[in-house]
Design a protein around this motif. Structure first.
Motif, mmCIF file in Angstrom:
data_model
loop_
_atom_site.group_PDB
_atom_site.id
_atom_site.type_symbol
_atom_site.label_atom_id
_atom_site.label_comp_id
_atom_site.label_asym_id
_atom_site.label_seq_id
_atom_site.Cartn_x
_atom_site.Cartn_y
_atom_site.Cartn_z
ATOM 1 N N TYR A 31 -2.048 -6.601 -3.839
ATOM 2 C CA TYR A 31 -2.195 -5.866 -2.578
ATOM 3 C C TYR A 31 -2.609 -6.788 -1.434
ATOM 4 N N GLU A 73 -1.030 3.309 2.235
ATOM 5 C CA GLU A 73 -0.159 4.443 1.924
ATOM 6 C C GLU A 73 1.206 3.968 1.431
ATOM 7 N N ALA A 78 0.657 3.286 -2.209
ATOM 8 C CA ALA A 78 0.625 4.549 -2.945
ATOM 9 C C ALA A 78 2.033 5.091 -3.161
ATOM 10 N N ARG A 138 3.699 5.526 -6.859
ATOM 11 C CA ARG A 138 4.089 6.865 -7.310
ATOM 12 C C ARG A 138 5.578 6.939 -7.623
ATOM 13 N N GLU A 191 -7.674 -0.395 -2.888
ATOM 14 C CA GLU A 191 -6.437 0.341 -2.636
ATOM 15 C C GLU A 191 -5.559 0.431 -3.881
ATOM 16 N N TRP A 239 -4.610 5.099 -5.456
ATOM 17 C CA TRP A 239 -3.297 5.685 -5.194
ATOM 18 C C TRP A 239 -3.062 6.967 -5.967
ATOM 19 N N THR A 240 -3.851 7.222 -7.003
ATOM 20 C CA THR A 240 -3.571 8.353 -7.881
ATOM 21 C C THR A 240 -3.815 9.679 -7.169
#
Length: 209
Positions: free
Chosen positions: A23, A51, A54, A58, A123, A127-128
């Protein structure tokens, strides 16, 4: 075939760079440069670098989560107390079955998973969402019934180990030695070896400190 849209190009570039650099080592400019996009595009499509991470994770994890959830549901429909081997198969199998079949895509996905498991950046751990947490808690409960002697903290540690080992072994599947067996043979064998090894590791006696 139409070229990918800007959002998809950014996700593809970010998945590669986050997996390779982590990251903190990945800048928004590096992502947009690789994607061939305007610097402002990350803010427009995602809002922030966190974001974006994330969204990248995902996109990779949601199909795996869905397969894990379906596999556990099938097990629990058959018996309320699946064995450790069955739970490991259901939990680890999707790391092999639900990641891209091509060498580059599969290795990139697996590198991203290993990165988010080890990245010290906050970070990388935030993310979950409810879906991921729910699947994890259902497996935790099932493993706890199968392994009643393990403390919750050690059980969580071992479950993280399942993800880490399976992801590392999946990288091996997608970067086979050109002199070794064909990739499909390597993949099938590695999947079997991984699940056999992880079943033994999960079944080991509790650690005495």
């Amino acid at each position: 075939m139409a070229p990918p849209d800007t959002r998809t190009q950014i996700l593809d570039a970010a998945e590669r760079l986050f997996g390779e650099r982590g990251y903190r080592g990945t800048s928004v400019r590096a992502v947009t440069d690789l994607a061939g996009a305007n610097l402002a595009a990350v803010g427009y499509h995602f809002g922030s670098k966190a974001e974006l991470l994330a969204a990248v994770v995902r996109r990779v994890v949601d199909p795996i989560n869905a397969a894990q959830r379906a596999a556990l549901d099938r097990l629990l429909d058959r018996t309320p107390d699946p064995s450790v081997a069955e739970l490991v198969e259901a939990f680890a199998g999707p790391l092999f079955d639900e990641t891209p079949a091509d060498d580059e895509g599969g290795a990139r996905t697996s590198r991203l998973i290993t990165t988010i498991l080890s990245d010290p950046a906050e970070e990388a751990r935030s993310w979950t969402g409810p879906e991921q947490d729910t699947v994890g808690e259902h497996y935790l409960a099932a493993f706890a019934r199968a392994l009643p002697g393990l403390a919750p903290e050690e059980l969580r540690f071992r479950m993280r180990g399942i993800l880490a080992v399976a992801a590392v072994d999946r990288i091996e599947v997608d970067t086979p030695d050109s002199t070794a067996c064909p990739a499909p043979v390597v993949g099938k064998a590695t999947r079997h070896w991984t699940i056999t090894f992880l079943t033994a590791a999960m079944s080991a006696p509790p650690t005495r400190l």
